[in-house]
Write an enzyme that holds these catalytic residues in place. Structure first.
Site, PDB file in Angstrom:
ATOM      1  N   GLY B 243       0.389   3.684   6.125  1.00 24.19           N
ATOM      2  CA  GLY B 243       1.736   3.120   6.144  1.00 24.19           C
ATOM      3  C   GLY B 243       2.459   3.393   4.842  1.00 24.19           C
ATOM      4  CD  GLU B 685       2.859  -1.730  -3.938  1.00 25.32           C
ATOM      5  OE1 GLU B 685       3.949  -1.382  -3.498  1.00 25.32           O
ATOM      6  OE2 GLU B 685       2.556  -2.920  -4.141  1.00 25.32           O
TER       7      GLU B 685
END
Lengths: 335, 718, 157
Positions: B243, B685
Site C-alpha cells: 500500500g 516510515e
C-alpha cells in the site's frame, strides 16, 4: 484489446502465405491486418495499450528456426532462438558485444520469451506513440504532428530524427548487429532475400509511419552475424542498474595493430530512431592512431548534428562520453 | 469494555524483540494468501473504469451505444444515470474523502472517472471501454506548480505552519547563512498488488472485498455515502499486495464497484490497471522548498526557515506536513515553517511512505550539509551539536525517548565516517568517484485510538480480533507475539483475525502509528480478559482453560487511546534515525550507485527484530528509488493531452530493482519508549526518510556537485 | 471466431479449455483454473509478479497468450510446495524474511527456483542481476538474495 483470431503455423511457407499486407512494416496495425506473433513481448504490450489491434495473429514461435550454427566465420541464428538461448550459446561466449547486448537487455524472464527476430523488429517505447488517446503522433496518424517534441522526451532519440518524430529504437541487440555488419534473411511469398540489418529499419526522419522495410508476407528467418577478428564490447548507460532500456549505449568492434585502428566499427543505442551505426565516428577513427583525443574527436563528429529538444539536450553529451569510454575500454588505450 | 490511556512505562517486555518468522509467511510463500480480489465471488461481473482524456472541463455526452452492443457488456454507468451517493468525510473529520465517481459532469484531472463498463469478462469490458464515445467541453487545465493562474491555499490544513522566536533576529545573530531552493519530484506509490474492489449488495446491506489500509474508515465512508447504518456495511481485506499509503483513503474505485453492483444487481469486481494505479489511488506530490539556515561559527543554529509549496487536487483535501521534521528536528530558537498548497488539475495526491517528511527531510538535511561545508564543520558533529534534547516544537517537554545521538555515532562508526577524506571530490577508484553522506531523521509521533477484542476459549487458546490491516509489515506476527507473551501461550495457540471492518475499530495502517496503537490495545485487552478470569501474570494455557471452565469462551475488549502529553509531562517521540551512504559516481557518465547504506534506528521497543529490520531495509530501498530513480512525469505542454502522466508504466516509472540495492546495514539503538506499556514506537516510515539526503550529500562529497533536486539522475551530473 | 481451444498441463494436471483468444496465460491461471497464487502486478511485462515456468523456463504469464501455451507444461507457485511441505526456496524465503506484503513473492519464488536450475552464475552480484526481473516494492531485495544463496549453499553441501 480488440478481438482477434489466433492461428499457429508449422512452416515458413505457410507463415508467409498468411500475411498478405505490409502490416508488419507499419508502425500501427488494425483489425484488417494479419501479423506474426512470436515471443509476444512487444506485440501483446502494444495490443494491451490499444495501439495495435490486428484482426489475426499468426504464431510463428514454433517454426523450425531455433538453431544456432557457426558457418565458417558467420553465426547463423534462427529467428525463433530466444535471447536467453543465444546469450548462453558457446558460439557467443567470446563475442562480448553480442552477448552483453543480450544480457544487459530486459530481464531473465523476457529474455526467455523474446526471440532474436522479434527483438530486432521491436517498436519504439515512446509513450506518446504508445497511448492511442494522444492525437499528435506521426507514427500512428501521419501528418498529425509529434506530441513528444513539446512533451516529456528524456528517453527519446537525437539522431535520425527531426521535428516530425523523435521516437527511439530501443533494441540493444540490433545496435550490436549493425555494428557487426550482420545480415537478416527474409522469407517472403516470392522467395528469400538477405539484407544488412542496417537496411532493415526506417529512420523517423525518412518516414515515421514505417518501422521497417519488410514486404507483405516477409518473415525474418535468420540472422547472419560475421564474427570479427577484433575485440568487441557493449556499454549500456541507464538510470537503473538493470531491467531498463538504454539512455545511451555504445557497441564497439576494434582491432588495434601497432597502435593503429586497423579495423573499427561503432554503433550507438538509445539515441537513434534506428539502431545507429556511427559511420562518421568510424571515418574519423579508421586507420588512425588510437588515442583518447581521437576518440573524443570521433564521438564529437558523430553527434555534431544531433537534433535535441529540451528533454534530450543532455543526450549528445552522454552519448559522446559513452562512446569514448567504450572505445577506450575495448582498445585499452590509456592516453 | 475498557477504555483507558496508555499506562506509564516500565513494564516493557524485552523478549518480544526475538525475531520469530512471520505467522502468515507460509500463506505468502505458497501463493495461498487471499488478497481482496481473490475473495471476490467467482460469479461477479467485471467492471472497468474509463478515465477522461482531458484534464479540465465538462463531459457533454457519454455515448454508450457501441459499447453496450459489444459482446458480454451488461451495463455502462456514467454521471448520466449513476445513483447519487454522498461525498463522505474521512475519519479525521475536517478532511473530505475523495469524491465518489459519476456524480457530476465535471472533469478535474486527466484520468478522472467518466464511466464504468460492466461485462461478463475483463477482456470484454476492456474492449468495450474503447468503444465509448465521450464528448467534452474542454477548459484550459492548470497543471504546473509554477503556473501563476493556480489558486494558492494558505489555510494550513496540515497544521504545518509554525513560528518560534524571531527569524530575523536569529539570522542577525548568525555568522553564516545558507539559503537554497530544493525540488522533489512527484512519486507514485505503485504497490505491486493492483488495487481491487468487489461489491455485493443484499438489500441495503453492502459487503465489499476491497484493497484498503483502513477497513474501519472505508466502511464508515461507504455507510455515509449510501446513507445506510454502519453495521450494514462490511469491508474485508485480510491482506493487501502493498500500500505504502495508497490504501489509506476510500478512493473512487471502491465507490465505483458499489455503484455498479447496485445498478446491475449483481456482485461487480473492479481491478485497477497499472496505469490507473497512477491516477486512482494517490501519489506523493512534488514540492518546491526553500530552506534558509543561520548558524554561529561553532555550528550552533540560530535560525531555521523552511517553506514549501505542494500541489493539491482541485476540490480535494490532502494535508501534507512537509516541515514536521524541521520543526522538531533541532534545537533552534528562531524558526519559521510554512507550507502552502496550490490547486492543480492533477489526480488527487495522497500519502506515500512518510508523506511530507520524506520531501522535507531531503531539503533540510541537504541544507545542513551545505551549512557544514560553509562552516567547515563535520556534518555528523553539526547534527550532534544541535541535537534537540527536549522537543522545541512542544513547549520543550522532554522526549519520551530519544537516541538520535546514538544513531549518529553508531552509524558513523559502522560506515567508517572518520576514515574518509572529507574534501569533496577527493576519493576515487578508477573511473568511480567515491563519496560519503549523512542525514538524520526525527520522525513525528502518531497514535490514534485502537480497539481490540481478546477471546480466550475453553481449551485455553486465544483469538485476537481487530479491524486493523497488516500491510506486510508484520502486524499479524507482532499481535500474535504480544498476545502470546501476555497470556503465557505459545504463538500457535493465538489466532489473530484482522482486516475486517466488522471487527473492533482500528486506526489506519499508516503514519507509523499502528504498531503502537494495536500492541497497547492488545496489552490492555489481555489485562481486561485476565481480570474477568481472575487471573494475572501470563497464566498459560492450562490456567486459562481452567478459568474459562464450562463456558465456550470469555472475551474482553479494550481501547488504547493516545496519551495527553501535558499530563504525561513528556513529549511523545516518534522514531529517530541516522542514515549514512557511501556512493560511487562514474566521473564521466554521471551514474550513481549506492555501495553501502547504513541505517541506525531508535524505534523504542523492537517487537520483532526480523520484521522490524525488514521494514527498515524496505524503507531504505524505497529511499534509493526516491533519491535516484522515481519520478512521475506529467505532461505540461503537449496540446490536448496536457496533464497526462507520460510514464504510467512499470517499465517507465523506475523503482529500484534488486541490482540497485547493496547489502543494507541496519542496527537498532535506544530502548523502550516511556510513553506506553509496550514501549514501542512506529518503525514504518523512518526507514525511507533521510536516505535521499544521505545519498545526495554523498554525491556532493564524491563529485563536488550539489544537486538540489530529486531524483538525482545522470543528466544532472554531466 | 475469437475463441481458441487448447490443451495445457498445469502443475502436472492436464486441462482442456476454450478461451477468448485475448486471454493471457496469467488470466487463464487466475480466472479459469482458480490458481490465484500467481499475481498480476502490471500486465505490462515489467514487474515479474506473474512469473511462472513454461517447460521449465521462467516466463511472464501476463505477456503470454493462453493460446500460446498449447501443449506446454506450466508450473505455478502452487505446484512446487504447500504450507505443510514447503519447497526449499519457499522455506528459505520464510527463514530469511524475504518478503513483506507478498504480492511479488510467488514471482520471486518461481524466478529463484528457475535461477537455481541455471548454472551460469556464482556471485552475490550475479543473483542481484539475475533476480532483477522481479520488482519488490516492499524492498526485500537483500533478503531475497540471502534466500537464493542459502538454498544454493545447501545444494552444494
Amino acid at each position: 484489446m480488440h478481438p482477434f483470431t489466433y492461428t499457429r503455423v508449422d512452416d515458413v511457407e505457410a507463415a508467409s502465405a498468411a500475411v498478405t499486407t505490409d502490416a508488419v512494416s507499419r508502425a500501427v496495425q488494425g483489425p484488417d491486418d494479419t501479423v506474426f506473433i512470436a515471443g509476444g513481448t512487444t506485440q501483446l504490450d502494444l495490443m494491451r495499450d490499444g495501439v495495435w489491434s490486428p484482426g489475426t495473429l499468426v504464431d510463428v514461435s514454433r517454426l523450425p528456426l531455433a538453431d544456432v550454427e557457426l558457418d565458417e566465420d558467420t553465426l547463423v541464428v534462427g529467428a525463433a532462438v530466444t535471447m536467453a538461448d543465444l546469450a548462453r550459446h558457446e558460439a557467443v561466449a567470446d563475442l562480448d558485444v553480442l552477448r552483453d547486448s543480450l544480457l544487459l537487455a530486459a530481464s531473465p524472464q523476457l529474455r526467455s520469451m523474446a526471440t532474436v527476430g522479434g527483438n530486432v523488429l521491436q517498436r519504439t517505447r515512446c509513450r506518446y506513440f504508445r497511448d492511442p488517446e494522444v492525437t499528435q503522433c506521426n507514427k500512428r496518424r501521419p501528418g498529425s504532428g509529434c506530441a513528444a517534441i513539446e512533451g516529456t522526451a528524456r528517453t527519446h532519440a537525437v539522431l535520425g530524427v527531426d521535428a516530425g518524430c523523435i521516437a527511439v529504437h530501443a533494441s540493444d541487440l540490433a545496435v550490436a548487429l549493425v555494428t557487426l555488419d550482420a545480415r537478416v534473411r527474409l522469407h517472403g511469398p516470392d522467395g528469400g532475400r538477405t539484407i544488412p540489418v542496417a537496411d532493415l529499419h526506417v529512420r523517423a526522419d525518412v518516414d515515421p509511419a514505417r518501422d521497417n522495410v519488410l514486404a507483405a508476407g516477409e518473415l525474418v528467418t535468420h540472422l547472419e552475424i560475421p564474427v570479427p577478428d577484433a575485440r568487441t564490447g557493449y556499454l549500456k548507460v541507464r538510470d537503473r542498474a538493470s531491467y531498463e532500456f538504454a539512455l545511451t549505449s555504445a557497441a564497439v568492434v576494434a582491432r588495434v595493430e601497432d597502435g593503429i585502428l586497423a579495423h573499427v566499427a561503432v554503433g550507438l543505442g538509445g539515441v537513434g530512431s534506428v539502431p545507429w551505426r556511427a559511420t562518421r565516428a568510424e571515418e574519423v577513427l579508421r586507420g588512425q592512431r588510437a588515442s583518447l583525443a581521437l576518440f573524443e574527436q570521433a564521438a564529437a563528429a558523430e553527434l555534431a548534428d544531433a537534433f535535441t529538444v529540451p528533454g534530450t539536450d543532455f543526450k549528445p553529451e552522454l552519448a559522446r562520453r559513452t562512446l569514448v569510454r567504450q572505445l577506450r575500454d575495448v582498445t585499452e588505450v590509456t592516453a | 469494555m475498557t477504555t483507558t490511556t496508555n499506562a506509564p512505562a516500565g513494564t516493557a517486555t524485552p523478549v518480544l524483540g526475538a525475531g520469530v518468522t512471520r505467522v502468515d509467511g507460509p500463506l505468502k510463500v505458497t501463493g495461498a494468501v487471499p488478497y481482496a480480489d481473490d475473495l471476490a465471488p467467482r460469479d461477479a461481473l467485471v467492471g472497468v473504469l474509463v478515465g477522461s482524456t482531458i484534464a479540465a472541463g465538462q463531459i457533454s455526452l457519454v455515448d454508450a451505444s457501441d459499447a453496450l452492443a459489444a459482446p458480454g457488456v451488461v451495463a455502462v454507468i456514467s454521471h448520466h444515470d449513476a445513483p447519487s451517493v454522498v461525498r463522505p468525510n474521512e475519519a479525521s473529520a475536517d478532511e473530505r474523502a475523495p469524491r465518489p465517481p459519476f456524480q457530476d459532469a465535471t472533469v478535474r484531472f486527466h484520468g478522472d472517472h467518466v464511466a464504468m463498463v460492466v461485462a461478463q469478462t475483463r477482456e470484454e469490458a476492456v474492449h468495450a471501454a474503447t468503444l465509448l464515445h465521450v464528448s467534452y467541453d474542454v477548459s484550459e487545465p492548470v497543471v504546473d506548480l509554477n503556473d501563476p493562474r493556480a489558486t494558492r491555499e494558505d489555510d494550513d490544513p496540515a497544521g504545518a505552519d509554525s513560528t518560534r522566536g524571531d527569524l530575523e533576529r536569529g539570522l542577525a545573530e548568525a555568522d553564516v547563512v545558507v539559503a537554497a531552493d530544493y525540488v522533489t519530484g512527484d512519486n507514485t506509490n505503485n504497490p505491486i498488488g493492483l488495487f481491487a474492489a468487489c461489491a455485493e449488495w443484499d438489500g441495503e446491506s453492502l459487503h465489499m472485498w476491497a484493497t484498503t489500509q483502513w477497513p474501519s474508515n472505508t466502511a464508515d465512508c461507504l455507510a455515509e455515502a449510501w446513507g445506510v447504518p454502519r453495521e450494514d456495511v462490511r469491508v474485508e481485506c485480510p491482506y493487501l499486495g502493498g500500500g505504502f499509503g495508497s490504501g489509506l483513503r476510500p478512493w473512487p474505485y471502491i465507490h465505483a464497484a458499489a455503484i455498479a453492483a447496485k445498478v446491475v444487481g449483481r456482485p461487480v469486481r473492479v481491478v485497477l490497471s497499472r496505469p490507473q494505479m497512477f491516477t486512482d489511488v494517490g501519489h506523493r506530490p512534488e514540492t518546491v522548498q526553500h530552506v534558509r539556515l543561520g548558524a554561529r561559527r561553532d555550528g550552533t543554529l540560530t535560525a531555521v526557515e523552511h517553506t514549501a509549496t505542494i500541489p493539491v487536487a482541485v476540490d480535494d483535501d490532502n494535508p501534507e506536513n512537509v516541515v514536521s521534521g524541521t520543526r522538531q528536528g533541532y534545537a533552534v530558537e528562531h524558526l519559521r515553517a510554512d507550507v502552502d498548497q496550490v490547486r492543480l488539475h492533477i489526480s488527487p495526491p495522497g500519502s506515500m511512505r512518510a508523506p511530507g517528511e520524506a520531501q522535507g527531510n531531503f531539503a533540510l538535511e541537504t541544507a545542513l550539509d551545505e551549512l557544514a561545508v560553509e562552516l567547515d564543520i563535520d556534518p555528523v558533529r553539526l547534527r550532534l551539536h544541535n541535537d534537540a534534547t527536549t522537543n522545541p516544537d512542544q513547549d520543550d517537554l522532554p522526549w519520551s525517548s530519544k537516541a538520535l545521538d546514538q544513531c549518529l555515532r553508531r552509524g558513523a562508526e559502522l560506515i567508517g565516517w572518520d576514515d574518509r577524506d572529507p574534501a569533496p571530490r577527493s576519493m576515487r577508484d578508477g573511473d568511480q568517484l567515491i563519496g560519503y553522506g549523512v542525514a538524520a531523521v526525527s520522525f513525528f509521533y502518531f497514535q490514534q485510538p485502537c480497539t481490540v477484542r481478546v477471546v480466550v476459549r475453553r481449551d485455553g487458546t486465544a483469538a485476537v480480533h481487530c479491524a486493523a490491516m497488516d500491510i506486510g509489515t508484520g502486524t499479524y506476527t507482532v499481535v500474535t507475539q504480544v498476545a502470546a507473551e501476555r497470556l503465557g501461550l505459545g504463538l500457535g495457540d493465538v489466532e489473530v483475525v484482522l482486516g475486517d471492518s466488522s471487527l473492533p475499530p482500528s486506526p489506519p495502517a499508516g503514519g507509523s502509528g499502528l504498531a503502537t496503537a494495536i500492541s497497547n490495545a492488545v496489552a490492555l485487552a489481555v489485562t481486561a480478559v485476565l481480570d474477568d478470569l481472575d487471573l494475572s501474570g501470563a497464566p498459560g494455557r492450562d490456567a486459562l482453560s481452567r478459568a474459562v471452565g464450562a463456558r465456550d469462551e470469555v472475551a474482553a475488549e479494550a481501547t488504547a487511546e493516545p496519551p495527553d502529553p501535558a499530563e504525561m509531562g513528556m513529549s511523545p517521540s516518534g522514531a529517530f534515525g541516522a542514515k549514512f551512504a557511501r556512493v560511487r559516481v562514474d566521473a564521466d557518465l554521471g551514474l550513481v550507485r549506492v555501495e553501502r547504506l547504513v541505517s541506525v534506528i531508535d524505534c523504542g521497543q523492537v517487537l520483532n527484530e526480523r520484521t522490524a529490520r525488514s521494514q527498515v531495509i524496505g524503507g531504505a530501498v524505497g529511499g534509493i528509488g526516491h533519491a535516484l530513480l522515481e519520478h512521475t512525469v506529467t505532461d505540461l505542454h503537449a496540446g490536448p493531452q496536457t496533464g497526462r502522466i507520460t510514464n504510467a508504466h512499470m517499465a517507465d516509472y523506475l523503482i529500484a530493482v534488486n541490482a540497485d540495492v547493496p547489502d543494507l546495514e541496519v542496527e537498532f539503538v535506544g530502548g523502550p519508549d516511556r510513553l506506553n506499556p509496550v514501549g514501542v514506537k512506529g518503525v514504518g516510515e523512518v526507514g525511507l526518510c533521510g536516505v535521499a539526503a544521505a545519498i545526495g550529500n554523498a554525491v556532493f562529497h564524491a563529485t563536488g556537485r550539489r544537486v538540489r533536486r530529486l531524483p538525482i539522475t545522470p543528466d544532472l551530473l554531466l | 471466431m475469437s475463441r481458441h481451444s487448447l490443451h495445457v498441463t498445469v502443475n502436472g494436471e492436464a486441462h482442456a479449455v476454450e478461451v477468448d483468444t485475448r486471454r493471457s496465460l496469467l488470466d487463464l491461471l487466475r480466472e479459469d483454473l482458480a490458481l490465484t497464487g500467481t499475481q498480476k502486478g502490471c500486465d505490462q511485462g515489467a514487474c515479474g509478479a506473474c512469473t511462472v515456468h513454461v517447460d521449465g523456463r521462467r516466463v511472464l504469464s501476463c505477456l503470454t497468450l493462453a493460446a500460446q501455451a498449447e501443449g506446454r507444461e506450466v508450473t505455478t507457485v502452487e505446484g512446487i510446495g504447500t504450507a505443510d511441505e514447503l519447497h526449499p526456496v519457499q522455506q528459505a524465503f520464510l527463514d530469511c524474511d524475504a518478503f513483506q506484503c507478498g504480492a511479488c513473492t510467488a514471482g520471486q519464488v518461481m524466478s529463484a527456483v528457475a535461477l537455481l536450475e541455471e548454472d551460469d552464475w556464482s556471485t552475490r552480484d550475479d543473483v542481484r542481476e539475475l533476480m532483477s526481473g522481479n520488482l519488490c516494492r516492499c524492498g526485500a531485495y537483500p533478503r531475497i538474495v540471502d534466500a537464493v544463496l542459502s538454498v544454493r549453499a545447501t545444494q552444494e553441501a
